[in-house]
Scaffold this motif. Structure first.
Motif, PDB file in Angstrom:
ATOM      1  N   GLN A 127     -20.642   8.132  68.102  1.00 42.91           N
ATOM      2  CA  GLN A 127     -19.731   7.074  68.525  1.00 42.91           C
ATOM      3  C   GLN A 127     -20.476   5.781  68.812  1.00 42.91           C
ATOM      4  O   GLN A 127     -19.988   4.687  68.526  1.00 42.91           O
ATOM      5  CB  GLN A 127     -18.964   7.526  69.773  1.00 42.91           C
ATOM      6  CG  GLN A 127     -17.987   8.658  69.531  1.00 42.91           C
ATOM      7  CD  GLN A 127     -17.127   8.932  70.753  1.00 42.91           C
ATOM      8  OE1 GLN A 127     -16.657   8.009  71.405  1.00 42.91           O
ATOM      9  NE2 GLN A 127     -16.945  10.197  71.067  1.00 42.91           N
TER      10      GLN A 127
ATOM     11  N   ASN B  65     -21.341   3.905  65.545  1.00 36.99           N
ATOM     12  CA  ASN B  65     -20.153   3.262  64.989  1.00 36.99           C
ATOM     13  C   ASN B  65     -19.756   2.035  65.801  1.00 36.99           C
ATOM     14  O   ASN B  65     -19.325   1.014  65.249  1.00 36.99           O
ATOM     15  CB  ASN B  65     -18.992   4.264  64.944  1.00 36.99           C
ATOM     16  CG  ASN B  65     -19.204   5.352  63.911  1.00 36.99           C
ATOM     17  OD1 ASN B  65     -19.965   5.159  62.956  1.00 36.99           O
ATOM     18  ND2 ASN B  65     -18.573   6.493  64.102  1.00 36.99           N
ATOM     19  N   SER B  66     -19.892   2.130  67.117  1.00 34.55           N
ATOM     20  CA  SER B  66     -19.566   0.988  67.959  1.00 34.55           C
ATOM     21  C   SER B  66     -20.533  -0.165  67.727  1.00 34.55           C
ATOM     22  O   SER B  66     -20.138  -1.327  67.714  1.00 34.55           O
ATOM     23  CB  SER B  66     -19.592   1.401  69.433  1.00 34.55           C
ATOM     24  OG  SER B  66     -19.332   0.292  70.253  1.00 34.55           O
TER      25      SER B  66
ATOM     26  N   ARG C 157     -22.035  -0.877  64.990  1.00 35.65           N
ATOM     27  CA  ARG C 157     -21.685  -1.500  63.707  1.00 35.65           C
ATOM     28  C   ARG C 157     -20.447  -2.370  63.837  1.00 35.65           C
ATOM     29  O   ARG C 157     -20.356  -3.433  63.221  1.00 35.65           O
ATOM     30  CB  ARG C 157     -21.466  -0.413  62.656  1.00 35.65           C
ATOM     31  CG  ARG C 157     -22.764   0.238  62.201  1.00 35.65           C
ATOM     32  CD  ARG C 157     -22.511   1.462  61.353  1.00 35.65           C
ATOM     33  NE  ARG C 157     -23.759   1.956  60.772  1.00 35.65           N
ATOM     34  CZ  ARG C 157     -23.900   3.159  60.254  1.00 35.65           C
ATOM     35  NH1 ARG C 157     -22.862   4.000  60.242  1.00 35.65           N
ATOM     36  NH2 ARG C 157     -25.063   3.542  59.754  1.00 35.65           N
ATOM     37  N   ASP C 158     -19.496  -1.937  64.661  1.00 38.29           N
ATOM     38  CA  ASP C 158     -18.299  -2.750  64.873  1.00 38.29           C
ATOM     39  C   ASP C 158     -18.618  -4.005  65.668  1.00 38.29           C
ATOM     40  O   ASP C 158     -18.125  -5.093  65.369  1.00 38.29           O
ATOM     41  CB  ASP C 158     -17.227  -1.934  65.597  1.00 38.29           C
ATOM     42  CG  ASP C 158     -16.673  -0.826  64.726  1.00 38.29           C
ATOM     43  OD1 ASP C 158     -16.825  -0.927  63.492  1.00 38.29           O
ATOM     44  OD2 ASP C 158     -16.100   0.138  65.273  1.00 38.29           O
TER      45      ASP C 158
ATOM     46  N   SER D 255     -23.809   9.672  60.176  1.00 36.59           N
ATOM     47  CA  SER D 255     -23.258   8.316  60.059  1.00 36.59           C
ATOM     48  C   SER D 255     -24.140   7.440  59.175  1.00 36.59           C
ATOM     49  O   SER D 255     -24.307   6.241  59.413  1.00 36.59           O
ATOM     50  CB  SER D 255     -23.112   7.674  61.451  1.00 36.59           C
ATOM     51  OG  SER D 255     -22.311   6.516  61.392  1.00 36.59           O
TER      52      SER D 255
ATOM     53  N   SER E  31     -14.341   3.835  71.823  1.00 39.73           N
ATOM     54  CA  SER E  31     -15.500   3.381  71.061  1.00 39.73           C
ATOM     55  C   SER E  31     -15.704   1.895  71.174  1.00 39.73           C
ATOM     56  O   SER E  31     -16.807   1.397  71.074  1.00 39.73           O
ATOM     57  CB  SER E  31     -15.337   3.758  69.581  1.00 39.73           C
ATOM     58  OG  SER E  31     -14.180   3.131  69.039  1.00 39.73           O
TER      59      SER E  31
END
Length: 660
Positions: free
Chosen positions: A161, A164-165, A167-168, A190, A250
């Motif tokens: 998680q 991914n966070s 990257r966001d 990932s 996230s």
């Protein structure tokens, strides 16, 4: 171009943004249906056979269906998987509804396969249109700056998680994972490779890693300390995630990343309170806290209010400290009665009045001067505040039949070489003497603990400030050791002490093994991504300078005077027998001591103090040559090693409770 679009989009009001999305969807979705016809039928000529009735129905039904699904209420920048699922279901309902309504209108229904094709095309349109706008909105000037290259330690759910966070959010660049589990090593998560600890040096330097984030919410303190020290020795900044509970959203992951705190490196878990004990002397009662504006006193007030007392009385002699804590507590607990009392614990009429008027049930006495060098050079003031203040509090509690009265003491009261420690031992003797009186209905007890991390005067904020200014870090002796605990632990122990007391106990928390202060300083340097400057490393960043012991300072601290221990209600809190004085004999000695304080005679005060506390040995008797090392402090668990399950508890009078 991108920055202008971002500025324009962010300047629009919410209704304007929704209007743009609605118009775009009304135009695009019928086109998606026509494309579905074309792909199903193969030739554009067939489109005339089915007409545009279905496309018209699609345009009219688009707005209510997608609005009810919540698509237009969702912020595009935070478009998530849940919203995608809802959108897919809504488009399927829209397609099926279009087919049914077309038949109901008497028009030629479209081929059923074309509706399935339409669903894939429409879903792709909704997905990629939102992701494209989201991509443009994230292209801020800050996002184009150099971002830290991060390795995540922990290839589990939290690490997944977190990546991914990152990257966001586009504030960090995730490079790889590290993990201890051989099942993950060499695999990809990932899109990032997972490495083992054997590859740390090669990967960190080869990939130019700037930071490591620990995504190990449930790792033991010992394991976290080992990992932090490993990366800190390489000059890599280490951060951590607090817990998996804070990783549920996230979008908030990056904000839960924090610097590794020094409490993460103490090598032990915090001692949780027992709920039944925690509420026994607080819930539904009137509670008085002296020294309420101090580090321990203010935390006591916070913990007490969380247990819903009827009234909290806060006595504090510092106007600003009382104003600060009263404002905080009334904001956080608006439904609780909080009363600030500006005054000193030496003011017996004040304490007697508020205790009687409010019918106080429980008193926590935390008001004291605690800085060893200051009390050593201001002996009369320190003795009056610490000794006479405890005497006044105990007297008022006994006279008004307060149910419970707890003294906050210190490990410096054990065989003290300084006035501050001796004054706290006097305070303990006062409480023990009142507890031994047969006609006193108040349950008196004491709490003895070591250095509290984060409190005023603690070495941790001092070291942090010295590091921020480029050093040097000042340590009084290379071999000096201390016990450390957290402020919440200290406050919880004080509250539980009153609940367990039967009279005359001193409660002590097991804080693990003592920590060398110089090792603490080195850990803080490494945690800051810096290196120690020494003879072997002259190019280092921060120097550690040994300044020599201050007047009254001990090389090591102890927690116990006696060694006879027994169990208590809390599994990590035990009892030990210690010497005490009768109230009658102590009364004479205290009057002599306070008389010397009024005359400000230092020799007289020290002599009177030694009559009350025979183990008090002034600093000159404890001072050692610089090269000497202190005898190792005996860990609490070593003193308790002889316990047997069938050992009976000692009598309550004169007991000292020890937390194991």
């Amino acid at each position: 171009m991108t920055s202008r679009f971002r500025t324009f989009a962010l300047s629009l009001t919410r209704p304007q943004k929704i209007a743009i999305m609605v118009v775009a969807d009304v135009i695009a979705l019928p086109i998606c249906l026509m494309l579905g016809y074309l792909l199903r039928l193969g030739e554009a000529d067939y489109l005339e056979q089915y007409g545009f009735a279905a496309a018209t129905v699609m345009a009219l039904a688009t707005i209510p269906v997608l609005y009810l699904s919540g698509l237009y209420r969702n912020v595009v920048r935070f478009f998530d998987v849940r919203m995608l699922r809802t959108t897919g279901v809504s488009l399927a309902v829209l397609a099926i509804g279009t087919y049914g309504i077309t038949i109901a209108l008497g028009a030629h229904p479209p081929p059923r396969a074309s509706l399935l094709i339409y669903w894939f095309i429409a879903f792709s349109y909704v997905l990629f249109s939102r992701l494209f706008v989201r991509h443009l909105l994230h292209q801020s000037p800050a996002a184009r700056l150099k971002r830290p290259r991060v390795a995540v330690y922990g290839a589990g759910e939290a690490g997944f998680q977190l990546v991914n966070s990152m990257r966001d959010g586009r504030t960090h660049t995730p490079i790889c994972f590290f993990d201890d589990d051989s099942r993950f090593v060499g695999r990809h998560l990932s899109g990032l490779r997972v490495y083992g600890m054997d590859d740390v040096i090669r990967v960190v330097y080869g990939a130019d890693i700037d930071e490591v984030v620990l995504a190990l919410p449930h790792a033991s303190p010992e394991r976290r300390k080992f990992i932090v020290n490993r990366f800190a020795s390489m000059g890599i900044l280490v951060k951590t995630l607090p817990s998996l509970d804070q990783l549920a959203e996230s979008s908030a992951l990056e904000y839960t990343i924090r610097e590794v705190q020094i409490e993460d490196l103490l090598g032990r878990k915090s001692v949780p309170p027992m709920e039944a004990l925690f509420s026994r002397c607080v819930q539904g009662k009137c509670v008085l806290v002296t020294g309420a504006g101090g580090s321990i006193g203010s935390e006591l007030c916070r913990q007490i209010l969380s247990r819903r007392p009827t009234t909290l009385l806060m006595v504090e002699h510092s106007e600003f400290a009382l104003y600060t804590i009263e404002l905080e507590l009334k904001t956080r607990f608006p439904n609780c009665q909080v009363i600030g009392v500006l005054g000193s614990v030496l003011d017996e009429p004040l304490l007697e009045r508020i205790t009687r008027v409010h019918r106080v049930d429980t008193i926590y006495h935390a008001a004291a001067y605690k800085h060893v060098p200051l009390v050593e050079t201001n002996m009369a003031v320190g003795l009056r505040n610490n000794v006479e203040g405890a005497w006044v509090v105990a007297k008022v509690a006994a006279q008004n039949r307060v149910q419970t009265c707890v003294l906050v003491s210190t490990d410096k009261a054990v065989r003290p070489p300084n006035v501050m420690g001796a004054s706290k031992r006097c305070a303990e003797l006062i409480f023990q003497a009142y507890a031994a009186e047969s006609d006193v209905q108040t349950t008196f007890s004491m709490v003895r603990f070591g250095n509290v991390l984060g409190s005023s005067g603690s070495v941790v904020p001092l070291f942090r400030e010295q590091i921020q200014h480029g050093g040097p870090i000042t340590v009084t002796h290379a071999d000096i050791t201390r016990y450390f605990m957290l402020i919440p632990e200290a406050a919880q122990l004080v509250i539980q002490a009153g609940a367990m007391a039967s009279g005359g106990e001193v409660f002590v928390l097991d804080m693990g093994d003592p920590v060398k202060v110089i090792d603490l300083a080195r850990s803080m340097i490494e945690m800051s991504g810096l290196s120690e400057r020494s003879e072997t490393n002259p190019e280092g960043d921060i120097e550690i300078r040994v300044t020599g012991l201050r007047p009254g300072e001990k090389l090591y601290e102890e927690l116990l005077i006696g060694s006879h221990v027994s169990r208590s209600e809390h599994p990590r809190i035990m009892s030990s027998r210690e010497n005490s004085l009768s109230l009658a004999s102590l009364d004479v000695l205290l009057r002599t001591l306070l008389g010397q304080c009024r005359q400000n005679s230092e020799p007289g005060m020290m002599s009177a103090l030694q009559l009350i506390v025979p183990e008090y040995a002034p600093y000159s008797q404890w001072q050692r040559p610089t090269g000497d090392t202190a005898p190792p402090a005996q860990p609490v668990r070593a003193l308790l090693s002889y316990w047997q399950d069938d050992v009976p508890s000692v009598a309550p009078t004169g007991r000292t409770a020890l937390s194991r």
